[in-house]
Enzyme design. Structure first.
Site, mmCIF file in Angstrom:
data_model
loop_
_atom_site.group_PDB
_atom_site.id
_atom_site.type_symbol
_atom_site.label_atom_id
_atom_site.label_comp_id
_atom_site.label_asym_id
_atom_site.label_seq_id
_atom_site.Cartn_x
_atom_site.Cartn_y
_atom_site.Cartn_z
ATOM 1 N N TYR A 10 0.814 -1.226 0.000
ATOM 2 C CA TYR A 10 0.000 0.000 0.000
ATOM 3 C C TYR A 10 0.838 1.262 0.000
ATOM 4 O O TYR A 10 0.286 2.360 -0.006
ATOM 5 C CB TYR A 10 -0.912 0.009 1.240
ATOM 6 C CG TYR A 10 -0.109 -0.099 2.524
ATOM 7 C CD1 TYR A 10 0.136 -1.334 3.100
ATOM 8 C CD2 TYR A 10 0.450 1.022 3.110
ATOM 9 C CE1 TYR A 10 0.907 -1.444 4.240
ATOM 10 C CE2 TYR A 10 1.221 0.922 4.245
ATOM 11 C CZ TYR A 10 1.443 -0.311 4.813
ATOM 12 O OH TYR A 10 2.228 -0.415 5.944
ATOM 13 N N GLY A 11 2.151 1.136 0.031
ATOM 14 C CA GLY A 11 2.993 2.322 0.197
ATOM 15 C C GLY A 11 4.059 2.423 -0.868
ATOM 16 O O GLY A 11 3.772 2.369 -2.068
ATOM 17 N N THR A 12 5.302 2.538 -0.411
ATOM 18 C CA THR A 12 6.420 2.781 -1.329
ATOM 19 C C THR A 12 6.680 1.607 -2.258
ATOM 20 O O THR A 12 7.432 1.757 -3.221
ATOM 21 C CB THR A 12 7.701 3.078 -0.537
ATOM 22 O OG1 THR A 12 7.978 1.965 0.329
ATOM 23 C CG2 THR A 12 7.556 4.343 0.287
ATOM 24 N N LEU A 13 6.075 0.469 -1.999
ATOM 25 C CA LEU A 13 6.273 -0.697 -2.879
ATOM 26 C C LEU A 13 5.345 -0.679 -4.095
ATOM 27 O O LEU A 13 5.528 -1.462 -5.029
ATOM 28 C CB LEU A 13 6.054 -2.005 -2.101
ATOM 29 C CG LEU A 13 7.125 -2.311 -1.046
ATOM 30 C CD1 LEU A 13 6.668 -3.464 -0.155
ATOM 31 C CD2 LEU A 13 8.454 -2.663 -1.715
ATOM 32 N N GLU A 78 11.355 -3.776 5.273
ATOM 33 C CA GLU A 78 10.323 -3.317 6.214
ATOM 34 C C GLU A 78 10.740 -3.483 7.675
ATOM 35 O O GLU A 78 9.950 -3.201 8.576
ATOM 36 C CB GLU A 78 8.991 -4.033 5.944
ATOM 37 C CG GLU A 78 8.496 -3.946 4.505
ATOM 38 C CD GLU A 78 8.361 -2.511 3.967
ATOM 39 O OE1 GLU A 78 8.404 -1.553 4.755
ATOM 40 O OE2 GLU A 78 8.232 -2.360 2.746
HETATM 41 N N1 PCA Z 1 6.216 -0.213 2.124
HETATM 42 C C1 PCA Z 1 5.283 -1.252 2.394
HETATM 43 C C2 PCA Z 1 4.769 -0.922 3.728
HETATM 44 C C3 PCA Z 1 4.909 0.544 3.834
HETATM 45 C C4 PCA Z 1 5.838 0.914 2.768
HETATM 46 O O1 PCA Z 1 6.163 2.016 2.429
HETATM 47 C C5 PCA Z 1 4.213 -1.241 1.343
HETATM 48 O O2 PCA Z 1 4.339 -0.548 0.321
HETATM 49 O O3 PCA Z 1 3.213 -1.942 1.529
#
Ligand code: PCA
Length: 122
Positions: A10-13, A78
């Site tokens: 949900y984030g930087t990935l 993470e």
């Molecule tokens: N990376 C993981 C968890 C939070 C982040 O930035 C993600 O993208 O799900």
């Protein structure tokens, strides 16, 4: 044959986000949303998803099929060993409900952090 596992990110990935290169040789499965009860908080340039019982919207993200080596790299990124995130089953809406798909829940305090809702944008 390598073991593939579905992961909710949900984030930087996510695609076009700063850590997406960790997934660039893995398989995109589809867009997904958690069940209500989760919210994103802005940390230091990346988000943390935490349970928030009064939330109605859930969190928007993506499902990826990752191999075992990639999962080790994601867990390292993470900070699982350092207790930064926990990889846990996340309740998702259809068509991914009840499939035991895991994502990274933020494991540290979100006191004084800004709630940013459902969608992480860079
Ligand atoms: N990376 C993981 C968890 C939070 C982040 O930035 C993600 O993208 O799900």
């Amino acid at each position: 044959m390598s073991t593939e596992k579905l992961v909710f990110v949900y984030g930087t990935l996510k695609r076009a986000c700063s850590n997406h290169h960790y997934l660039s040789d893995q398989k995109f499965v589809g867009e997904a949303r958690t069940a209500p009860g989760f919210c994103l908080y802005a940390l230091d340039g990346f988000p943390g998803m935490v349970a928030k019982p009064d939330d109605h919207d859930g969190v928007v993200g993506e499902i990826w099929s990752v191999d075992a080596d990639a999962l080790v790299r994601l867990d390292g990124l993470e900070g699982l060993k350092e207790g930064m995130y926990r990889r846990e089953i996340v309740p998702l809406l259809a068509p991914y409900a009840d499939r035991g798909i895991e994502g990274y829940l933020y494991a540290r305090s979100i006191d004084d952090r800004l709630a940013v809702g459902s969608i992480w944008k860079e």
